[in-house]
Motif scaffolding. Structure first.
Motif, PDB file in Angstrom:
ATOM      1  N   LEU A 121     -22.297  31.299  24.510  1.00 43.78           N
ATOM      2  CA  LEU A 121     -22.061  30.752  23.162  1.00 43.78           C
ATOM      3  C   LEU A 121     -21.515  29.317  23.226  1.00 43.78           C
ATOM      4  O   LEU A 121     -20.496  28.987  22.609  1.00 43.78           O
ATOM      5  N   ALA A 122     -22.235  28.474  23.956  1.00 41.83           N
ATOM      6  CA  ALA A 122     -21.782  27.097  24.164  1.00 41.83           C
ATOM      7  C   ALA A 122     -21.719  26.304  22.865  1.00 41.83           C
ATOM      8  O   ALA A 122     -20.975  25.318  22.767  1.00 41.83           O
ATOM      9  N   ASP A 123     -22.504  26.727  21.859  1.00 44.66           N
ATOM     10  CA  ASP A 123     -22.522  25.993  20.594  1.00 44.66           C
ATOM     11  C   ASP A 123     -21.511  26.523  19.576  1.00 44.66           C
ATOM     12  O   ASP A 123     -21.468  26.055  18.435  1.00 44.66           O
ATOM     13  N   ALA A 124     -20.693  27.489  19.958  1.00 37.90           N
ATOM     14  CA  ALA A 124     -19.693  28.040  19.031  1.00 37.90           C
ATOM     15  C   ALA A 124     -18.676  26.968  18.647  1.00 37.90           C
ATOM     16  O   ALA A 124     -18.275  26.149  19.477  1.00 37.90           O
ATOM     17  N   VAL A 125     -18.282  26.985  17.385  1.00 37.33           N
ATOM     18  CA  VAL A 125     -17.290  26.002  16.916  1.00 37.33           C
ATOM     19  C   VAL A 125     -15.883  26.588  16.910  1.00 37.33           C
ATOM     20  O   VAL A 125     -14.917  25.864  16.662  1.00 37.33           O
ATOM     21  N   LEU A 126     -15.763  27.873  17.181  1.00 45.14           N
ATOM     22  CA  LEU A 126     -14.463  28.530  17.298  1.00 45.14           C
ATOM     23  C   LEU A 126     -14.349  29.151  18.684  1.00 45.14           C
ATOM     24  O   LEU A 126     -15.353  29.594  19.252  1.00 45.14           O
ATOM     25  N   PRO A 127     -13.161  29.200  19.247  1.00 52.83           N
ATOM     26  CA  PRO A 127     -12.998  29.766  20.595  1.00 52.83           C
ATOM     27  C   PRO A 127     -13.147  31.284  20.585  1.00 52.83           C
ATOM     28  O   PRO A 127     -12.824  31.946  19.607  1.00 52.83           O
ATOM     29  N   LEU A 128     -13.653  31.813  21.683  1.00 53.33           N
ATOM     30  CA  LEU A 128     -13.772  33.256  21.858  1.00 53.33           C
ATOM     31  C   LEU A 128     -12.672  33.735  22.789  1.00 53.33           C
ATOM     32  O   LEU A 128     -12.589  33.278  23.924  1.00 53.33           O
ATOM     33  N   PRO A 129     -11.833  34.668  22.337  1.00 53.18           N
ATOM     34  CA  PRO A 129     -10.856  35.254  23.255  1.00 53.18           C
ATOM     35  C   PRO A 129     -11.568  35.917  24.433  1.00 53.18           C
ATOM     36  O   PRO A 129     -12.660  36.476  24.282  1.00 53.18           O
ATOM     37  N   HIS A 130     -10.960  35.859  25.580  1.00 56.68           N
ATOM     38  CA  HIS A 130     -11.580  36.425  26.779  1.00 56.68           C
ATOM     39  C   HIS A 130     -11.918  37.899  26.589  1.00 56.68           C
ATOM     40  O   HIS A 130     -13.005  38.354  26.993  1.00 56.68           O
ATOM     41  N   ALA A 131     -11.010  38.653  25.975  1.00 50.23           N
ATOM     42  CA  ALA A 131     -11.238  40.100  25.810  1.00 50.23           C
ATOM     43  C   ALA A 131     -12.424  40.367  24.897  1.00 50.23           C
ATOM     44  O   ALA A 131     -13.171  41.327  25.099  1.00 50.23           O
ATOM     45  N   VAL A 132     -12.609  39.522  23.882  1.00 49.37           N
ATOM     46  CA  VAL A 132     -13.742  39.701  22.972  1.00 49.37           C
ATOM     47  C   VAL A 132     -15.046  39.412  23.702  1.00 49.37           C
ATOM     48  O   VAL A 132     -16.014  40.173  23.610  1.00 49.37           O
ATOM     49  N   ARG A 133     -15.088  38.291  24.438  1.00 49.28           N
ATOM     50  CA  ARG A 133     -16.310  37.956  25.187  1.00 49.28           C
ATOM     51  C   ARG A 133     -16.667  39.070  26.170  1.00 49.28           C
ATOM     52  O   ARG A 133     -17.832  39.450  26.308  1.00 49.28           O
ATOM     53  N   ALA A 134     -15.664  39.611  26.849  1.00 48.12           N
ATOM     54  CA  ALA A 134     -15.904  40.685  27.811  1.00 48.12           C
ATOM     55  C   ALA A 134     -16.465  41.921  27.117  1.00 48.12           C
ATOM     56  O   ALA A 134     -17.370  42.584  27.645  1.00 48.12           O
ATOM     57  N   GLU A 135     -15.946  42.231  25.935  1.00 54.55           N
ATOM     58  CA  GLU A 135     -16.438  43.413  25.219  1.00 54.55           C
ATOM     59  C   GLU A 135     -17.855  43.199  24.699  1.00 54.55           C
ATOM     60  O   GLU A 135     -18.669  44.129  24.698  1.00 54.55           O
ATOM     61  N   LEU A 136     -18.173  41.986  24.238  1.00 56.26           N
ATOM     62  CA  LEU A 136     -19.545  41.700  23.810  1.00 56.26           C
ATOM     63  C   LEU A 136     -20.516  41.897  24.966  1.00 56.26           C
ATOM     64  O   LEU A 136     -21.614  42.450  24.795  1.00 56.26           O
ATOM     65  N   ARG A 137     -20.122  41.474  26.152  1.00 51.63           N
ATOM     66  CA  ARG A 137     -20.979  41.663  27.324  1.00 51.63           C
ATOM     67  C   ARG A 137     -21.119  43.133  27.679  1.00 51.63           C
ATOM     68  O   ARG A 137     -22.201  43.596  28.053  1.00 51.63           O
ATOM     69  N   ARG A 138     -20.029  43.894  27.548  1.00 49.31           N
ATOM     70  CA  ARG A 138     -20.109  45.344  27.805  1.00 49.31           C
ATOM     71  C   ARG A 138     -21.043  46.006  26.800  1.00 49.31           C
ATOM     72  O   ARG A 138     -21.792  46.923  27.152  1.00 49.31           O
ATOM     73  N   GLU A 139     -20.997  45.546  25.557  1.00 46.54           N
ATOM     74  CA  GLU A 139     -21.872  46.125  24.539  1.00 46.54           C
ATOM     75  C   GLU A 139     -23.337  45.879  24.871  1.00 46.54           C
ATOM     76  O   GLU A 139     -24.182  46.755  24.681  1.00 46.54           O
ATOM     77  N   VAL A 177     -27.253  50.359  15.766  1.00 50.04           N
ATOM     78  CA  VAL A 177     -27.495  49.371  14.706  1.00 50.04           C
ATOM     79  C   VAL A 177     -26.191  48.831  14.133  1.00 50.04           C
ATOM     80  O   VAL A 177     -26.063  47.630  13.868  1.00 50.04           O
ATOM     81  N   SER A 178     -25.217  49.693  13.945  1.00 55.16           N
ATOM     82  CA  SER A 178     -23.953  49.237  13.360  1.00 55.16           C
ATOM     83  C   SER A 178     -23.197  48.315  14.314  1.00 55.16           C
ATOM     84  O   SER A 178     -22.612  47.301  13.877  1.00 55.16           O
ATOM     85  N   ARG A 179     -23.216  48.611  15.612  1.00 52.56           N
ATOM     86  CA  ARG A 179     -22.549  47.717  16.561  1.00 52.56           C
ATOM     87  C   ARG A 179     -23.304  46.400  16.696  1.00 52.56           C
ATOM     88  O   ARG A 179     -22.694  45.334  16.831  1.00 52.56           O
ATOM     89  N   LEU A 180     -24.628  46.458  16.637  1.00 55.92           N
ATOM     90  CA  LEU A 180     -25.413  45.226  16.660  1.00 55.92           C
ATOM     91  C   LEU A 180     -25.040  44.343  15.475  1.00 55.92           C
ATOM     92  O   LEU A 180     -24.874  43.124  15.631  1.00 55.92           O
ATOM     93  N   ALA A 181     -24.902  44.938  14.299  1.00 63.40           N
ATOM     94  CA  ALA A 181     -24.525  44.163  13.111  1.00 63.40           C
ATOM     95  C   ALA A 181     -23.165  43.517  13.301  1.00 63.40           C
ATOM     96  O   ALA A 181     -22.950  42.357  12.916  1.00 63.40           O
ATOM     97  N   ALA A 182     -22.228  44.254  13.906  1.00 63.05           N
ATOM     98  CA  ALA A 182     -20.892  43.707  14.136  1.00 63.05           C
ATOM     99  C   ALA A 182     -20.943  42.541  15.121  1.00 63.05           C
ATOM    100  O   ALA A 182     -20.314  41.501  14.908  1.00 63.05           O
ATOM    101  N   VAL A 183     -21.705  42.705  16.203  1.00 63.20           N
ATOM    102  CA  VAL A 183     -21.814  41.646  17.206  1.00 63.20           C
ATOM    103  C   VAL A 183     -22.482  40.408  16.617  1.00 63.20           C
ATOM    104  O   VAL A 183     -21.993  39.282  16.755  1.00 63.20           O
ATOM    105  N   ASP A 184     -23.607  40.602  15.940  1.00 58.74           N
ATOM    106  CA  ASP A 184     -24.333  39.468  15.370  1.00 58.74           C
ATOM    107  C   ASP A 184     -23.496  38.744  14.321  1.00 58.74           C
ATOM    108  O   ASP A 184     -23.510  37.505  14.248  1.00 58.74           O
ATOM    109  N   SER A 185     -22.772  39.491  13.502  1.00 59.64           N
ATOM    110  CA  SER A 185     -21.930  38.873  12.477  1.00 59.64           C
ATOM    111  C   SER A 185     -20.815  38.061  13.112  1.00 59.64           C
ATOM    112  O   SER A 185     -20.483  36.955  12.648  1.00 59.64           O
ATOM    113  N   TYR A 186     -20.232  38.589  14.174  1.00 58.90           N
ATOM    114  CA  TYR A 186     -19.159  37.859  14.869  1.00 58.90           C
ATOM    115  C   TYR A 186     -19.694  36.559  15.457  1.00 58.90           C
ATOM    116  O   TYR A 186     -19.079  35.494  15.318  1.00 58.90           O
TER     117      TYR A 186
END
Length: 210
Positions: free
Chosen positions: A5-23, A102-111
């Motif tokens: 997410l190099a183009d993100a304008v807000l920082p990603l906490p390490h724990a969140v990034r790790a969980e997105l990858r686990r998902e 589908v619900s987790r995908l929606a959460a990830v994409d929205s984030y």
């Protein structure tokens, strides 16, 4: 590696990034009732349904129908519609797994969109067969699917333990853990009251009746 997410304008906490990858790892792997290719195809169909785009033509009809409806028309889902899917041959556990994916995908994409980035490409599906694991303690009550120990959003995925566990893990990073939800005075970047105000507004905009 996923979720740079190099183009993100807000920082990603390490724990969140790790969980997105686990998902994404979970999404690509065989689940309890769907194969890895089926799970990724369900996700592709769900994304397409949001914009009326082309989905995954190789997906079985019932899985495609469930993915489309859960993704883009959840407010129209009824008990009779879910029962009709089952009458046409879809196991209730398959439906619950679709809801989870589908619900987790929606959460990830929205984030990801919320931090100013573009949606992450879906992972390449893995091999392997579904485990067939189910919760033998569930029973039919008032919900559209059997639950344990009771009905309600908290236990909506309880007939497929892996989906309930995955939901809880992602939920704890993008919102609150079960323990934190019990603390009405919980304070992070936002207060609990601010979180719930935002949640209520989003629920209204999404026709969420829960």
């Amino acid at each position: 590696m996923s979720f740079e997410l190099a183009d993100a304008v807000l920082p990603l906490p390490h724990a969140v990034r790790a969980e997105l990858r686990r998902e994404w790892t979970r999404l690509a792997a065989a689940g309890s009732w769907l194969t890895g290719p089926e799970r990724v195809a369900v996700a592709r169909e769900a994304r397409a349904a949001r914009t009326f785009g082309d989905g995954d033509t190789g997906l079985p009809v019932l899985l495609g129908e469930a993915a489309q409806s859960v993704s883009a028309a959840a407010h129209l889902i009824t008990r009779d519609w879910v029962a009709d899917l089952q009458a046409r041959g879809m196991a209730v556990e398959q439906y619950v797994e679709v809801v989870g994916v589908v619900s987790r995908l929606a959460a990830v994409d929205s984030y990801v969109r919320g931090v100013g980035s573009t949606e992450e490409p879906l992972p390449e599906p893995g091999s392997g067969e579904p485990t067939g694991r189910r919760n033998e303690q569930v029973r039919w009550r008032s919900a559209f699917v059997p639950t344990d120990p009771e009905d309600g959003a908290r236990f909506a995925l309880s007939s497929v333990p892996a989906e309930e566990e995955a939901r809880d893990q992602l939920h704890s990073q993008l919102y609150l853990s079960t323990e934190q939800m019990a603390d009405l005075a919980y304070q992070d970047v936002l207060s609990r009251a601010q979180m719930e105000l935002l949640a209520a507004r989003v629920s209204l905009l999404n026709d969420c009746f829960y």
